[in-house]
Write an enzyme that holds these catalytic residues in place. Structure first.
Site, mmCIF file in Angstrom:
data_model
loop_
_atom_site.group_PDB
_atom_site.id
_atom_site.type_symbol
_atom_site.label_atom_id
_atom_site.label_comp_id
_atom_site.label_asym_id
_atom_site.label_seq_id
_atom_site.Cartn_x
_atom_site.Cartn_y
_atom_site.Cartn_z
ATOM 1 N N ASP A 79 0.825 -1.207 0.000
ATOM 2 C CA ASP A 79 0.000 0.000 0.000
ATOM 3 C C ASP A 79 0.863 1.264 0.000
ATOM 4 O O ASP A 79 1.703 1.455 0.878
ATOM 5 C CB ASP A 79 -0.903 -0.031 1.237
ATOM 6 N N ASP A 128 -10.197 4.319 -2.545
ATOM 7 C CA ASP A 128 -10.872 3.299 -1.743
ATOM 8 C C ASP A 128 -12.378 3.265 -2.005
ATOM 9 O O ASP A 128 -13.015 4.298 -2.210
ATOM 10 C CB ASP A 128 -10.659 3.560 -0.253
ATOM 11 N N GLY A 134 -4.289 3.759 -8.598
ATOM 12 C CA GLY A 134 -4.306 4.130 -10.004
ATOM 13 C C GLY A 134 -3.368 5.256 -10.375
ATOM 14 O O GLY A 134 -3.449 5.795 -11.480
#
Length: 370
Positions: A128, A198, A177
């Site tokens: 992440d 999210d 993205g």
């Protein structure tokens, strides 16, 4: 450099802890999720990954080795338990110094962490962006080409670290993205990459994310998938028809199916949506094609997906606030008039025989050719 397609020949299916448990997740919760995947029949339906999201991390020792915190007393034992159920275990980290929740990230410890994950028996890594965005901002400033290069280098570095362990792991990019990730992620080792911010458990956010995938289909295929984020089915923020739209759209997108609900408290309705065999078959079709939007008018959309064996799946979506007719789509639908379909949600036979089709508000007709 690319990951072998066999690691994620079809898009991953499983469960992730974040949507329901967030920072509260514990070893006991993960074991219970594994038990529930088996008991519910979800494992046998294809949901095999049990993924621990953020907040499992403890501190590093004097040698820099990452350890778990008190919520996860023995990650190797947890992995052994999950594996004993015929399931696979996933974990979470960040290319930055800290994770989104402020725990230890992997910056400067990539090879070390990958080795630790392999020793524990980890099968899936979600990586992440989080604090690495600050690193990029500090070093690249407004130089977008430098920022993009830094992003790729960071994700590729962990890919090489995973490869060096010799243990196959699904590698999931979670960086929203940024920098047109779909154009370079496959060559940088990504098996799936987030294409959006999210998701939230509401109609507006789910549809904004899901329908924005139109145009990205050429980047998806066996071993490398567009990821519009996890499923919210069963978390209570949407009604049944809206969750059917959610599951239908993700299936047409060949998107990862990562349930995010409390598996111990599933209603029959939730179970029927998540375990619908035809919806799963559309998502997991071995051809690995992401569906395309072939017609749109106002809040109405039609998507088509090629399936193996020369078959097709068709989805008619009504994003509007009232029931609406697809009468003006007759010409588009006429190309499928000779085919026999089964309605995924009603199980009735369906044909495009020129009769007008009306879909309720926030509803879908998902059809699989047979």
């Amino acid at each position: 450099m690319a990951q072998q397609a066999s690691v994620a020949a079809t898009s991953p299916m499983g469960w992730n802890s974040w949507n329901h448990f967030a920072e509260r997740v514990t070893d006991a919760d993960v074991r219970a999720a594994a038990d529930a995947l088996v008991a519910s029949g979800m494992r046998d339906a294809g949901y095999i990954y049990v993924n621990i999201d953020d907040t499992w991390e403890g501190k590093r020792d004097a040698d820099g080795v990452i350890h778990t915190n008190e919520k996860f007393p023995d990650m190797k034992a947890l992995a052994d338990y999950v594996h004993s159920k015929g399931l696979k275990l996933g974990i979470y980290s960040s290319p930055g110094p800290k994770t989104c929740a402020g725990y230890e990230g992997s910056l400067g410890h990539e090879a070390q962490d990958a080795k630790t994950y392999a020793e524990w028996g980890i099968d899936y890594l979600k990586y992440d962006q989080c604090s690495f965005g600050d690193v990029i901002k500090q070093e690249a400033g407004d130089d977008l080409s430098k920022a993009a290069a830094m992003q790729r280098e960071a994700y590729e570095k962990m890919h090489k670290a995973i490869q060096s362990t010799g243990r196959p792991m699904v590698y999931s990019y979670c960086q929203y993205g940024l920098y047109a990730v779909w154009k370079w992620a496959p060559e940088a080792g990504g098996n799936l990459w987030r294409t959006t911010g999210d998701i939230s458990d509401n109609w507006d956010r789910m549809t904004l994310i899901g329908f924005s995938q139109a145009g990205l289909e050429k980047y998806a295929g066996p071993g490398h998938w567009n990821d519009p984020d996890m499923l919210e089915v069963g978390n209570g923020g949407m009604k049944k028809s809206e969750y059917e739209v959610h599951m239908s759209l993700w299936a047409m997108l060949a998107a990862p199916l990562l349930a995010g609900n409390d598996l111990s408290k599933m209603s029959d309705e939730t179970r029927e949506i998540l375990m619908n065999k035809d919806a799963i078959a559309i998502d997991q079709d071995k051809l690995g094609k992401q569906g395309s939007r072939i017609w749109a008018e106002g809040p109405l959309e039609i998507w088509s997906k090629d399936l193996s064996g020369g078959k097709h799946a068709i989805a008619l979506f009504n994003r509007g606030e009232s029931a609406l007719s697809f009468e003006s789509a007759q010409q588009t639908l006429s190309q499928f008039k000779a085919l026999r379909f089964r309605n995924v949600w009603t199980h009735a036979e369906a044909r495009f025989d020129g009769k007008n089709i009306t879909i309720p508000s926030h509803g879908v007709m998902l059809l699989k050719e047979y």
